[in-house]
Design an enzyme around this catalytic site. Sequence first.
Site, PDB file in Angstrom:
ATOM      1  CE1 TYR A 181      -4.168  -1.856   5.066  1.00  0.00           C
ATOM      2  CE2 TYR A 181      -3.752   0.410   4.411  1.00  0.00           C
ATOM      3  CZ  TYR A 181      -3.969  -0.910   4.079  1.00  0.00           C
ATOM      4  OH  TYR A 181      -3.986  -1.292   2.757  1.00  0.00           O
ATOM      5  CB  SER A 188      -0.881   0.000   1.255  1.00  0.00           C
ATOM      6  OG  SER A 188      -1.468   1.265   1.458  1.00  0.00           O
TER       7      SER A 188
END
Length: 354
Positions: free
Chosen positions: A161, A137
Amino acid sequence: MVSSRMASGETILVTGGAGFIGSHTVVQLLKQGFHVSIIDNLYNSVIDAVHRVRLLVGPLLSSNLHFHHGDLRNIHDLDILFSKTKFDAVIHFAGLKGVGESVLNPSNYYDNNLVATINLFQVMSKFNCKKLVISSSATVYGQPDQIPCVEDSNLHAMNPYGRSKLFVEEVARDIQRAEAEWRIILLRYFNPVGAHESGQIGEDPRGLPNNLMPYIQQVAVARLPELNIYGHDYPTKDGTAIRDYIHVMDLADGHIAALRKLFTTDNIGCTAYNLGTGRGTSVLEMVAAFEKASGKKIPIKMCPRRPGDATAVYASTEKAEKELGWKAKYGVEEMCRDQWKWASNNPWGYQGKH
């Protein structure tokens, strides 16, 4: 562009293949001639997505798709799967994605994103399957040192995250350094949006959406009353944050380009690539584009910034273009068009209104 050459029937395991990006990638894999097995615990996805994939590709290609209900955190599930099927490579999507949720429940994110990936590495090593594409990501860049983000930038994720993705990357790099025969590609996504052009598969989050486009879409179909925009005082042209939105079908093709790279390159090591368009779009620009595509007015409510949100993040795409032969081909207009086709066909997602 991605080669249209058919695969020679390689068998690919897709973890999290019932999810948003996974399901779109499975469609493209099947169309390119790969055999595909999906493992998914259906925590944040539904089996209906797999049924829709089968309908999209037709009965002949559908016979090359197998679904297994399992959880990567249970290493026994993986052991059983690998003992029954010889996989040539793995594409690893499975995991949780939500910045806000990760702040509230970090242990769940480290369990689902990090522990599960370590289990996958152990079982792949045991069965001598050492070609892996990992879903990473752009959050690993945090508040980036430079714009556009380049792959060798400093990495300083700003929330659990992002850190879970960064730790997965570090584990991958360490394992490849220890065992040189591993070939690993880390794909750093920017902001996936859109849907398959058929409108048959798309993003269907459970609960309140974490990301902009599914939130906009739910306002457009009257599931939510208004769009909360977090931050309207950023130093940007309209005060809202800028992100690099990428069509999910471009992302799917990026995975196939990465897979081909693994099969054709001996000394790839563990290499990261950005998958984005290289163009930044503000939140308000995205809202306007969706309004144009849908013909719907999106009511908005301006809210304070969320802690940890960066002002602007968009990708340098040169490395993926040069080394993977991949470049995003869809613009914001097509992203919104396809997102609206999915939303208008399926206003309450795969399973309808309960």
